[in-house]
Motif scaffolding. Structure first.
Motif, mmCIF file in Angstrom:
data_model
loop_
_atom_site.group_PDB
_atom_site.id
_atom_site.type_symbol
_atom_site.label_atom_id
_atom_site.label_comp_id
_atom_site.label_asym_id
_atom_site.label_seq_id
_atom_site.Cartn_x
_atom_site.Cartn_y
_atom_site.Cartn_z
ATOM 1 N N LEU A 1 42.043 32.051 38.907
ATOM 2 C CA LEU A 1 41.352 31.294 39.955
ATOM 3 C C LEU A 1 40.886 29.938 39.431
ATOM 4 O O LEU A 1 41.142 28.900 40.053
ATOM 5 C CB LEU A 1 40.164 32.092 40.484
ATOM 6 N N PHE A 2 40.203 29.948 38.287
ATOM 7 C CA PHE A 2 39.703 28.702 37.708
ATOM 8 C C PHE A 2 40.855 27.799 37.272
ATOM 9 O O PHE A 2 40.722 26.580 37.268
ATOM 10 C CB PHE A 2 38.798 29.000 36.509
ATOM 11 N N GLY A 3 41.981 28.423 36.930
ATOM 12 C CA GLY A 3 43.140 27.666 36.478
ATOM 13 C C GLY A 3 44.080 27.265 37.596
ATOM 14 O O GLY A 3 45.180 26.756 37.333
ATOM 15 N N LYS A 4 43.685 27.510 38.842
ATOM 16 C CA LYS A 4 44.475 27.128 40.027
ATOM 17 C C LYS A 4 45.836 27.810 40.075
ATOM 18 O O LYS A 4 46.797 27.279 40.620
ATOM 19 C CB LYS A 4 44.653 25.602 40.100
ATOM 20 N N GLN A 5 45.930 29.006 39.510
ATOM 21 C CA GLN A 5 47.195 29.734 39.506
ATOM 22 C C GLN A 5 47.334 30.649 40.720
ATOM 23 O O GLN A 5 48.442 31.101 41.044
ATOM 24 C CB GLN A 5 47.322 30.557 38.214
ATOM 25 N N ILE A 6 46.195 30.961 41.355
ATOM 26 C CA ILE A 6 46.214 31.803 42.555
ATOM 27 C C ILE A 6 45.235 31.227 43.579
ATOM 28 O O ILE A 6 44.330 30.465 43.233
ATOM 29 C CB ILE A 6 45.836 33.277 42.258
ATOM 30 N N THR A 7 45.413 31.609 44.836
ATOM 31 C CA THR A 7 44.515 31.163 45.896
ATOM 32 C C THR A 7 43.248 32.023 45.902
ATOM 33 O O THR A 7 43.227 33.125 45.317
ATOM 34 C CB THR A 7 45.188 31.291 47.265
ATOM 35 N N PRO A 8 42.190 31.577 46.567
ATOM 36 C CA PRO A 8 40.992 32.415 46.692
ATOM 37 C C PRO A 8 41.288 33.786 47.293
ATOM 38 O O PRO A 8 40.721 34.800 46.857
ATOM 39 C CB PRO A 8 40.090 31.579 47.599
ATOM 40 N N GLU A 9 42.170 33.819 48.285
ATOM 41 C CA GLU A 9 42.521 35.109 48.899
ATOM 42 C C GLU A 9 43.228 36.025 47.901
ATOM 43 O O GLU A 9 42.939 37.248 47.835
ATOM 44 C CB GLU A 9 43.421 34.878 50.116
ATOM 45 N N GLN A 10 44.138 35.461 47.130
ATOM 46 C CA GLN A 10 44.838 36.258 46.113
ATOM 47 C C GLN A 10 43.869 36.731 45.031
ATOM 48 O O GLN A 10 44.004 37.850 44.510
ATOM 49 C CB GLN A 10 45.961 35.429 45.502
ATOM 50 N N PHE A 11 42.908 35.901 44.708
ATOM 51 C CA PHE A 11 41.885 36.276 43.722
ATOM 52 C C PHE A 11 41.130 37.522 44.180
ATOM 53 O O PHE A 11 40.933 38.468 43.404
ATOM 54 C CB PHE A 11 40.918 35.111 43.513
ATOM 55 N N LEU A 12 40.706 37.538 45.438
ATOM 56 C CA LEU A 12 39.951 38.690 45.947
ATOM 57 C C LEU A 12 40.812 39.948 45.935
ATOM 58 O O LEU A 12 40.321 41.045 45.648
ATOM 59 C CB LEU A 12 39.451 38.400 47.364
ATOM 60 N N THR A 13 42.100 39.798 46.245
ATOM 61 C CA THR A 13 43.023 40.939 46.186
ATOM 62 C C THR A 13 43.133 41.471 44.762
ATOM 63 O O THR A 13 43.130 42.698 44.536
ATOM 64 C CB THR A 13 44.414 40.535 46.709
ATOM 65 N N GLU A 14 43.217 40.579 43.788
ATOM 66 C CA GLU A 14 43.304 41.008 42.382
ATOM 67 C C GLU A 14 42.006 41.664 41.925
ATOM 68 O O GLU A 14 42.030 42.614 41.126
ATOM 69 C CB GLU A 14 43.649 39.820 41.485
ATOM 70 N N MET A 15 40.889 41.204 42.440
ATOM 71 C CA MET A 15 39.608 41.830 42.101
ATOM 72 C C MET A 15 39.530 43.248 42.663
ATOM 73 O O MET A 15 39.044 44.166 41.995
ATOM 74 C CB MET A 15 38.447 40.983 42.629
ATOM 75 N N ASP A 16 40.018 43.437 43.873
ATOM 76 C CA ASP A 16 40.056 44.797 44.448
ATOM 77 C C ASP A 16 40.973 45.702 43.611
ATOM 78 O O ASP A 16 40.670 46.892 43.415
ATOM 79 C CB ASP A 16 40.552 44.747 45.889
ATOM 80 N N ALA A 17 42.088 45.141 43.125
ATOM 81 C CA ALA A 17 42.988 45.925 42.294
ATOM 82 C C ALA A 17 42.315 46.322 40.994
ATOM 83 O O ALA A 17 42.514 47.440 40.487
ATOM 84 C CB ALA A 17 44.252 45.112 42.007
ATOM 85 N N ALA A 18 41.481 45.434 40.464
ATOM 86 C CA ALA A 18 40.742 45.756 39.236
ATOM 87 C C ALA A 18 39.757 46.896 39.489
ATOM 88 O O ALA A 18 39.654 47.838 38.688
ATOM 89 C CB ALA A 18 39.996 44.509 38.740
ATOM 90 N N VAL A 19 39.054 46.827 40.615
ATOM 91 C CA VAL A 19 38.105 47.888 40.949
ATOM 92 C C VAL A 19 38.845 49.212 41.141
ATOM 93 O O VAL A 19 38.313 50.299 40.821
ATOM 94 C CB VAL A 19 37.320 47.524 42.224
ATOM 95 N N GLY A 20 40.090 49.120 41.586
ATOM 96 C CA GLY A 20 40.873 50.321 41.811
ATOM 97 C C GLY A 20 41.090 51.157 40.567
ATOM 98 O O GLY A 20 41.244 52.388 40.657
ATOM 99 N N VAL A 21 41.087 50.545 39.386
ATOM 100 C CA VAL A 21 41.298 51.312 38.158
ATOM 101 C C VAL A 21 40.070 52.135 37.790
ATOM 102 O O VAL A 21 40.138 53.002 36.905
ATOM 103 C CB VAL A 21 41.686 50.396 36.974
ATOM 104 N N LEU A 22 38.941 51.885 38.457
ATOM 105 C CA LEU A 22 37.720 52.638 38.152
ATOM 106 C C LEU A 22 37.681 53.966 38.916
ATOM 107 O O LEU A 22 36.845 54.817 38.625
ATOM 108 C CB LEU A 22 36.479 51.804 38.531
ATOM 109 N N LYS A 23 38.550 54.132 39.892
ATOM 110 C CA LYS A 23 38.512 55.348 40.713
ATOM 111 C C LYS A 23 39.212 56.504 40.031
ATOM 112 O O LYS A 23 40.085 56.323 39.209
ATOM 113 C CB LYS A 23 39.183 55.057 42.068
#
Length: 452
Positions: free
Chosen positions: A430-452
């Motif tokens: 996100l900070f490096g402008k490699q993904i959009t804000p929407e894609q960032f939130l999707t990747e964050m949800d995917a990260a939370v998914g590994v905790l389940k």
């Protein structure tokens, strides 16, 4: 996330020194005592047992041993060895991320050093505790260390203590007053002003904001600020981590990600931002090549570090992250940071504990780290205020004492190593402008998914 509720109040401390006196024994009279041989034996002084020679391996993430907290840590170690010549402490010091990589190597080979730096955060300390690698500590042994309430919580599990906190950490923005004054710029007090002043600095050819983006861990804390300034509290992220909500589709989280993206798009981030490690970003700021530095309060020593020019040391200041209409400057990303644990496999656990008792005597770590401007201890330190604190220290205390809410343990430290890696990588993109804000939130949800 654990919350920090601390107030700086004057506390009267009474230290009682107990003096021990030797027992004077008298010999009873007998025929045997009249013998010159027996008399010589009785008057001969008993030989004292030589203290055991002990070597302790000490592994720390305070890599700089000539400045700040690392210098104090080393000074206390040296002082302890001078007072206890039978104890040798061998120090290995690495920066945070290399340290965390190597501690995994030590753990995998069952060769954890006697005393290690530990973070009272789930991602770091829980695996060590669960795998029976840390020695349980007796809280009573450290009662006189005067830790502030709640400071040891992150180092505890199931009512047992496995480590001790070294500092109270919170993220701030350091700024170079001279750069702002020379360019007729006002230090930002709102998030909108932060973006605007960054644009103005960039237009003048000045790097606006520096931090250690390459290592990644400062970026999620920065985003927590951005999110809180839209949500009004730090709790909304807790709900996501618990599986009760998502990042994607949430207007507040999207607005926060867009704020970060706007900073990146407008070149608010320093040149080479994404490849800058801790030392590089700190040096960029300290040498006057960046106007601001996003980093923790442990960098209070910037005002006294003689590696930097005097005009910088005299002009470095600190502010809390700028406010919004929902989030106040007194809402601070704060947590208890690094500390120390003892290895369960240490051959000298008593010696290791004795050293930590010495280290956390209030007149050692707490006094020295404060009075040298190297950070804020996790122990009560009001008795060590001198009135001669640097202006930077006073600003940091002002931020700390005005705090009305805190984030607690940073988001990336609330899960497994895999979760942490995914979170940091998403922020770097996100900070490096490699993904959009929407894609960032999707990747964050995917990260939370590994905790389940």
């Amino acid at each position: 996330m654990r919350k920090i509720w601390i107030s700086l109040v004057a506390i009267m401390m009474v230290f009682t020194v107990a003096a021990c006196s030797g027992n004077n024994g008298k010999n009873g009279g007998s025929e045997a005592t009249n013998s010159p041989t027996n008399a010589a034996k009785e008057t001969e002084a008993p030989k004292e047992k030589e203290p055991e020679q002990v070597t302790l391996k000490f592994f720390t993430a305070l890599a700089d041993r000539s400045n700040g907290a690392g210098k104090i840590e080393q000074a206390i170690i040296d002082s302890y060895m001078a007072e206890n010549p039978n104890v040798k402490i061998e120090v290995e010091a690495l920066q945070d991320e290399p340290y965390k990589a190597k501690i995994k190597v030590y753990a995998s080979t069952d060769a954890v050093p006697d005393i290690i730096q530990a973070w009272g955060q789930t991602s770091f300390i829980k695996p060590l505790i669960d795998n029976n690698m840390l020695l349980e500590l007796n809280e009573a042994d450290f009662e006189s260390s005067n830790f502030v309430p709640g400071a040891k919580d992150g180092f505890s599990q199931d009512g047992k203590l496995y480590g001790l906190p070294r500092g109270t950490d919170f993220l701030v923005i350091y700024y170079n007053k001279k750069i702002f004054d020379d360019n007729n710029l006002t230090v930002p007090t709102t998030t909108a002003e932060l973006l605007e002043v960054s644009k103005q600095l960039r237009a003048k050819g000045i790097n606006p904001l520096a931090t250690n983006a390459m290592e990644g861990w400062s970026l999620p804390i920065w985003f927590e600020y951005a999110a809180q300034r839209h949500t009004g509290n730090f709790d909304k992220m807790d709900a996501v981590l618990k599986g009760e909500a998502k990042f994607s589709g949430d207007a507040d989280f999207l607005a926060a990600a867009q704020d970060i993206a706007a900073l990146a798009e407008n070149k608010a981030l320093a040149d080479g931002f994404m490849t800058a490690d801790y030392g590089t970003s700190r040096n960029l700021f300290g040498q006057g090549q960046a106007a601001m530095f996003v980093m923790g309060n442990w960098e209070a020593g910037l005002a006294t570090d003689e590696n930097f020019p005097e005009d910088f040391r005299n002009n470095v200041g600190a502010i809390s992250y700028p406010a919004s209409d929902k989030g106040k400057a007194t809402d601070v990303a704060a947590w208890y940071g690094g500390g120390y644990s003892v290895s369960k496999t240490s051959k000298h656990p008593e010696a290791a504990v004795a050293f930590l008792q010495y280290f956390f005597k209030p007149e050692n770590w707490a006094k020295q780290v404060w009075q040298t401007g190297s950070g804020t201890p996790a122990q009560k330190f009001d008795q060590f205020l001198t009135g001669n604190e640097t202006a930077l220290q006073k600003q940091l205390v002002g931020i700390f004492s005005a705090m009305t809410s805190s984030s607690g343990t940073p988001v990336h430290d609330n899960g497994t190593d895999e979760f942490k890696t995914k979170v940091m990588e998403a922020h770097q993109k996100l900070f490096g402008k490699q993904i959009t804000p929407e894609q960032f939130l999707t990747e964050m949800d995917a990260a939370v998914g590994v905790l389940k």
